[in-house]
Scaffold this motif. Structure first.
Motif, PDB file in Angstrom:
ATOM      1  N   SER A  11       6.905  13.638  -0.097  1.00 35.05           N
ATOM      2  CA  SER A  11       5.734  12.936   0.442  1.00 35.05           C
ATOM      3  C   SER A  11       4.447  13.522  -0.146  1.00 35.05           C
ATOM      4  CB  SER A  11       5.696  13.077   1.972  1.00 35.05           C
ATOM      5  OG  SER A  11       4.376  12.826   2.442  1.00 35.05           O
ATOM      6  N   LEU A  19      12.123   9.052   6.249  1.00 34.23           N
ATOM      7  CA  LEU A  19      11.796   7.858   7.035  1.00 34.23           C
ATOM      8  C   LEU A  19      11.069   6.837   6.175  1.00 34.23           C
ATOM      9  CD1 LEU A  19       8.897   9.067   9.397  1.00 34.23           C
ATOM     10  CD2 LEU A  19       9.188   9.585   7.027  1.00 34.23           C
ATOM     11  N   PRO A  45       9.164   2.577   6.910  1.00 30.53           N
ATOM     12  CA  PRO A  45       8.856   1.657   8.022  1.00 30.53           C
ATOM     13  C   PRO A  45      10.098   0.941   8.553  1.00 30.53           C
ATOM     14  CG  PRO A  45       7.277   1.393   6.240  1.00 30.53           C
ATOM     15  CD  PRO A  45       8.347   2.299   5.715  1.00 30.53           C
ATOM     16  N   GLY A  70       4.355   6.822  13.590  1.00 25.90           N
ATOM     17  CA  GLY A  70       5.672   7.099  13.014  1.00 25.90           C
ATOM     18  C   GLY A  70       5.612   7.630  11.593  1.00 25.90           C
ATOM     19  N   LYS A  71       4.501   8.278  11.235  1.00 23.94           N
ATOM     20  CA  LYS A  71       4.333   8.738   9.855  1.00 23.94           C
ATOM     21  C   LYS A  71       4.299  10.258   9.766  1.00 23.94           C
ATOM     22  CE  LYS A  71       1.758   4.723   8.228  1.00 23.94           C
ATOM     23  NZ  LYS A  71       0.745   4.266   7.304  1.00 23.94           N
ATOM     24  N   ILE A  72       4.671  10.740   8.587  1.00 24.96           N
ATOM     25  CA  ILE A  72       4.495  12.155   8.258  1.00 24.96           C
ATOM     26  C   ILE A  72       3.381  12.262   7.218  1.00 24.96           C
ATOM     27  CG2 ILE A  72       6.855  12.809   8.809  1.00 24.96           C
ATOM     28  CD1 ILE A  72       7.396  12.743   5.726  1.00 24.96           C
ATOM     29  N   PRO A  73       2.684  13.393   7.160  1.00 28.54           N
ATOM     30  CA  PRO A  73       2.882  14.604   7.945  1.00 28.54           C
ATOM     31  C   PRO A  73       2.317  14.479   9.368  1.00 28.54           C
ATOM     32  CG  PRO A  73       0.975  14.859   6.513  1.00 28.54           C
ATOM     33  CD  PRO A  73       1.583  13.532   6.173  1.00 28.54           C
ATOM     34  N   SER A 131      -2.910  13.416   7.208  1.00 26.99           N
ATOM     35  CA  SER A 131      -3.090  14.582   6.343  1.00 26.99           C
ATOM     36  C   SER A 131      -4.533  15.090   6.245  1.00 26.99           C
ATOM     37  CB  SER A 131      -2.489  14.332   4.951  1.00 26.99           C
ATOM     38  OG  SER A 131      -3.171  13.306   4.264  1.00 26.99           O
ATOM     39  N   PRO A 132      -5.564  14.220   6.175  1.00 28.23           N
ATOM     40  CA  PRO A 132      -6.917  14.781   6.118  1.00 28.23           C
ATOM     41  C   PRO A 132      -7.261  15.620   7.351  1.00 28.23           C
ATOM     42  CG  PRO A 132      -6.952  12.484   5.439  1.00 28.23           C
ATOM     43  CD  PRO A 132      -5.580  12.748   6.002  1.00 28.23           C
ATOM     44  N   ASP A 153      -1.392   5.898  -1.056  1.00 27.29           N
ATOM     45  CA  ASP A 153      -1.043   4.809  -0.117  1.00 27.29           C
ATOM     46  C   ASP A 153      -0.472   3.616  -0.882  1.00 27.29           C
ATOM     47  OD1 ASP A 153      -1.599   5.656   2.503  1.00 27.29           O
ATOM     48  OD2 ASP A 153      -3.743   5.294   2.251  1.00 27.29           O
TER      49      ASP A 153
HETATM   50  C1  GSF Z   1      -0.336   8.461   5.306  1.00 21.42           C
HETATM   51  C2  GSF Z   1       1.012   9.076   5.620  1.00 21.42           C
HETATM   52  C3  GSF Z   1       2.178   8.251   5.072  1.00 21.42           C
HETATM   53  O1  GSF Z   1       2.021   7.121   4.594  1.00 21.42           O
HETATM   54  C4  GSF Z   1      -1.714  10.561   5.782  1.00 21.42           C
HETATM   55  O2  GSF Z   1      -1.001  11.431   6.305  1.00 21.42           O
HETATM   56  O3  GSF Z   1      -2.663  10.860   5.058  1.00 21.42           O
HETATM   57  N1  GSF Z   1      -2.684   8.356   5.979  1.00 21.42           N
HETATM   58  C5  GSF Z   1      -1.461   9.090   6.143  1.00 21.42           C
HETATM   59  N2  GSF Z   1       3.379   8.840   5.141  1.00 21.42           N
HETATM   60  C6  GSF Z   1       4.588   8.143   4.757  1.00 21.42           C
HETATM   61  C7  GSF Z   1       5.535   9.069   4.049  1.00 21.42           C
HETATM   62  S1  GSF Z   1       5.050   9.306   2.456  1.00 21.42           S
HETATM   63  O4  GSF Z   1       4.116  10.232   2.282  1.00 21.42           O
HETATM   64  O5  GSF Z   1       5.741   8.619   1.537  1.00 21.42           O
HETATM   65  C8  GSF Z   1       5.310   7.722   6.038  1.00 21.42           C
HETATM   66  O6  GSF Z   1       5.408   8.502   6.946  1.00 21.42           O
HETATM   67  N3  GSF Z   1       5.829   6.498   6.053  1.00 21.42           N
HETATM   68  C9  GSF Z   1       6.579   5.969   7.158  1.00 21.42           C
HETATM   69  C10 GSF Z   1       6.030   4.657   7.633  1.00 21.42           C
HETATM   70  O7  GSF Z   1       6.573   4.160   8.615  1.00 21.42           O
HETATM   71  O8  GSF Z   1       5.066   4.142   7.032  1.00 21.42           O
END
Ligand code: GSF
Length: 200
Positions: free
Chosen positions: A9, A35, A37, A51-54, A67-68, A106
């Motif tokens: 990621s 993970l 979507p 539901g996103k990482i980090p 992340s920011p 993104d």
């Molecule tokens: C974006 C995190 C993100 O898209 C950030 O942390 O800066 N604006 C957020 N994470 C993705 C994983 S990745 O880095 O490929 C994620 O968690 N996707 C799962 C989903 O359901 O979108």
């Protein structure tokens, strides 16, 4: 602290690089998850409604995203002003670079989902082209940027976004028409925190 993360990621890598740079990596336990979507992770969703990482669980039990926010929190924990310039033009430059780089990541992550997770007959060519236009236009803007020697959240974000492009879209010849960005990144990638977190 605990961090929901994945080595591939680009956003989680920003956090890992920041933690290493700030001397905080030893205080963070990594909880590695996979993970998308269409295959969400229940544990992550419990902590981050998106539901996103980090996502970072602090020592107070709070969860921080995205992340920011996590990177700025770590910077504050380490005394502040180290990766996020405290004020003035340097701050806005670093934050804008972070926004531009995160935008590249993104768009690249969306292209990855569309091509790797979405059934081929449902894939939408024009939409993919639209994401690539964002990525290429942003890379052109970085080529024109005065990529100075400052190492901050802006440069970390650029390195992580382009590192993701190189990981997932190695066939994209972005270096050909962007020699300044390419050599700037080549030198930066040697830095210990970036070398230690290289994906793939
Ligand atoms: C974006 C995190 C993100 O898209 C950030 O942390 O800066 N604006 C957020 N994470 C993705 C994983 S990745 O880095 O490929 C994620 O968690 N996707 C799962 C989903 O359901 O979108």
């Amino acid at each position: 602290m605990q961090l929901f993360t994945n080595p591939n990621s680009p956003f989680a890598r920003k956090v890992s690089v920041s933690a290493l740079e700030l001397g905080l990596a030893g205080r963070i336990e990594s909880l590695e998850v996979s993970l998308t979507p269409v295959s969400p992770h229940a544990g992550v969703r419990e902590r981050n409604p998106l539901g996103k990482i980090p996502a970072l669980i602090t020592d107070d039990g709070e969860t921080l995203y995205d992340s920011p926010v996590i990177c700025e929190y770590l910077d504050a924990l380490a005394g502040g002003g180290r990766l996020f310039p405290a004020s003035g033009p340097a701050r806005w430059k670093a934050l804008r670079r972070q926004a531009l780089a995160d935008g590249i990541a993104d768009a690249a992550v969306l292209v990855r989902y569309e091509t790797a997770a979405r059934p081929v007959p449902l894939q939408w060519r024009e939409w993919l082209d639209g994401q690539w236009l964002k990525i290429r236009t942003a890379l052109d803007a970085l080529e024109r940027d005065t990529l100075d020697g400052a190492f901050d959240i802006g440069s970390i974000s650029i390195a992580c976004a382009i590192g993701y492009l190189d990981l997932r879209f190695a066939q994209e010849p972005w270096r050909q028409s962007r020699p300044r960005l390419s050599s700037w990144l080549g030198a930066l990638a040697e830095r210990e925190s970036l070398a230690a977190t290289r994906p793939g």
